[in-house]
Scaffold this active site. Structure first.
Site, PDB file in Angstrom:
ATOM      1  N   CYS A  37       0.830  -1.199   0.000  1.00 14.25           N
ATOM      2  CA  CYS A  37       0.000   0.000   0.000  1.00 14.25           C
ATOM      3  C   CYS A  37       0.868   1.254   0.000  1.00 14.25           C
ATOM      4  O   CYS A  37       2.051   1.215   0.351  1.00 14.25           O
ATOM      5  CB  CYS A  37      -0.895  -0.031   1.239  1.00 14.25           C
ATOM      6  N   THR A  39       0.711   3.608   2.140  1.00 11.56           N
ATOM      7  CA  THR A  39       1.190   3.874   3.491  1.00 11.56           C
ATOM      8  C   THR A  39       2.426   3.040   3.809  1.00 11.56           C
ATOM      9  O   THR A  39       3.315   3.496   4.529  1.00 11.56           O
ATOM     10  CB  THR A  39       0.093   3.600   4.534  1.00 11.56           C
ATOM     11  N   HIS A  42       5.212   4.854   2.168  1.00 14.13           N
ATOM     12  CA  HIS A  42       5.532   6.054   2.949  1.00 14.13           C
ATOM     13  C   HIS A  42       6.416   5.690   4.134  1.00 14.13           C
ATOM     14  O   HIS A  42       7.411   6.365   4.414  1.00 14.13           O
ATOM     15  CB  HIS A  42       4.252   6.724   3.436  1.00 14.13           C
ATOM     16  N   GLU A  62      -3.067  -5.330   3.180  1.00 16.52           N
ATOM     17  CA  GLU A  62      -3.855  -5.724   2.010  1.00 16.52           C
ATOM     18  C   GLU A  62      -3.531  -7.187   1.708  1.00 16.52           C
ATOM     19  O   GLU A  62      -2.429  -7.484   1.240  1.00 16.52           O
ATOM     20  CB  GLU A  62      -3.485  -4.882   0.792  1.00 16.52           C
TER      21      GLU A  62
END
Length: 344
Positions: A37, A39, A42, A62
């Site tokens: 993902c 995030t 990040h 996920e």
């Protein structure tokens, strides 16, 4: 089990941990496929504390898999079921973690995931046999987009503009199409991502040099507003890019009674004109996360043979190459959705 552990910026290790065991009310799921993902990226590039991914923790949220162990008190689920989960509700409130931390530290980059107080249709969702793991792994990001489309309260005949052709923007295309909407324009600056939008059935526009507003007018005509101003003939605009100019570009050019749905996380505040929000009777809504119903909608959407969201999966790596997969996911110009395959 082999577990992916986040240790800080560009620090991921594969660690041997005890395999979780299910209590009477719980479930343990063997992970088959997991997605990386935004995030996760990040955290990998800039640090994870602000997105609930803390050093020394399992992470990833996920995924799809198979129930390997089920507690004696759990109903509606059984060992062998092909499932996905709602990562924000996988553990009880007694664990003392907030929802962001629960989601992002679910542990999908490990071979097994533990679900406390497993409940069918609430935090564990059985996948139909007709839905492959290869496509089902997209359930979580599609749930994010499905929530945004749901709160837009669309009827199915509207015209929609989507800012951003990344994972969530392309998921928004699939969610809109599931509502029966066919007039969709997607704006991005990546030709490769826009090509995926085209293959999914949307009209793609590269906005690198501007011109999106005029392009929308050329496609759908010009709408005249309450104050005789020229407006774009779009009923809903979905922000999946998070760029500062988007909110005011919408307000400046929106037609009466249209809506802006903000799914992307904006890093900067913007000033807006309340007068034009009033004069055009605009609706601005924020969309955060998803509900169990959104997850069920996402599963139904993916199970529809007409859904082409699988086009967004650009690379698949074995679990043993998790670090390499993250490096690929950081290359936004050459990847959209990177998936980890635990069977390789």
């Amino acid at each position: 089990m082999k577990a992916g552990i986040y240790n800080g910026i560009k620090q991921i290790e594969m660690k041997e941990l005890p395999r979780p065991t299910a209590g009477d009310n719980d479930a343990v799921i063997r992970v088959v496929k997991a997605g990386i993902c935004g995030t996760d990226v990040h955290a990998y590039l800039a640090g994870g504390d602000d997105v609930g991914i803390h050093a020394g923790s399992q992470f990833g949220h996920e995924f799809v898999g198979v129930i390997s162990e089920i507690g004696k008190n759990v109903t509606g689920l059984r060992a062998g079921d092909r499932v996905t989960i709602c990562p924000t509700t996988r553990r009880s409130e007694s664990c003392g973690l907030n929802s962001t931390e629960i989601a992002d530290m679910t542990g999908a980059f490990s071979e097994y995931v533990y679900v406390e107080n497993a409940r069918a249709g609430y935090n564990v969702f059985v996948l139909p046999d007709s839905l492959s793991f290869e496509t089902g792994v997209l359930t979580e990001p599609l749930s994010v987009a499905s929530h945004g489309v749901a709160i837009a309260d669309l009827k199915g005949s509207e015209k929609a503009v989507v800012y951003g052709a990344g994972t969530i923007g392309l998921c928004a295309v699939a969610a809109l199409q599931n509502k029966g909407i066919r007039d969709i324009i997607v704006s991005d600056i990546s030709d490769s991502r826009l090509e995926v939008a085209r293959r999914m059935g949307a009209v793609a526009f590269n906005s690198k040099d501007g011109g999106l507003i005029e392009f929308i007018k050329s496609q759908w005509g010009v709408h005249t507003g309450n104050s005789s101003e020229e407006c774009i003939n779009a009923d809903v605009v979905i922000d999946c890019a998070g760029l500062p100019f988007i909110v005011n570009e919408f307000i400046d050019h929106a037609k009466t009674l249209s809506s802006l749905i903000i799914i992307a996380v904006h890093g900067k505040n913007v000033e807006i004109s309340p007068y034009w929000v009033l004069a055009k009777e605009l609706t601005l809504k924020g969309s955060r996360g998803y509900t169990p119903e959104d997850i069920l909608t996402a599963i139904r959407t993916l199970d529809d043979p007409s859904c082409r969201l699988g086009e967004i999966i650009t690379q698949v790596y074995p679990h043993s190459q998790l670090c390499r997969a993250f490096e690929q996911a950081c290359d936004a110009g050459n990847s959209i959705k990177v998936v980890i395959d635990y069977g390789k």
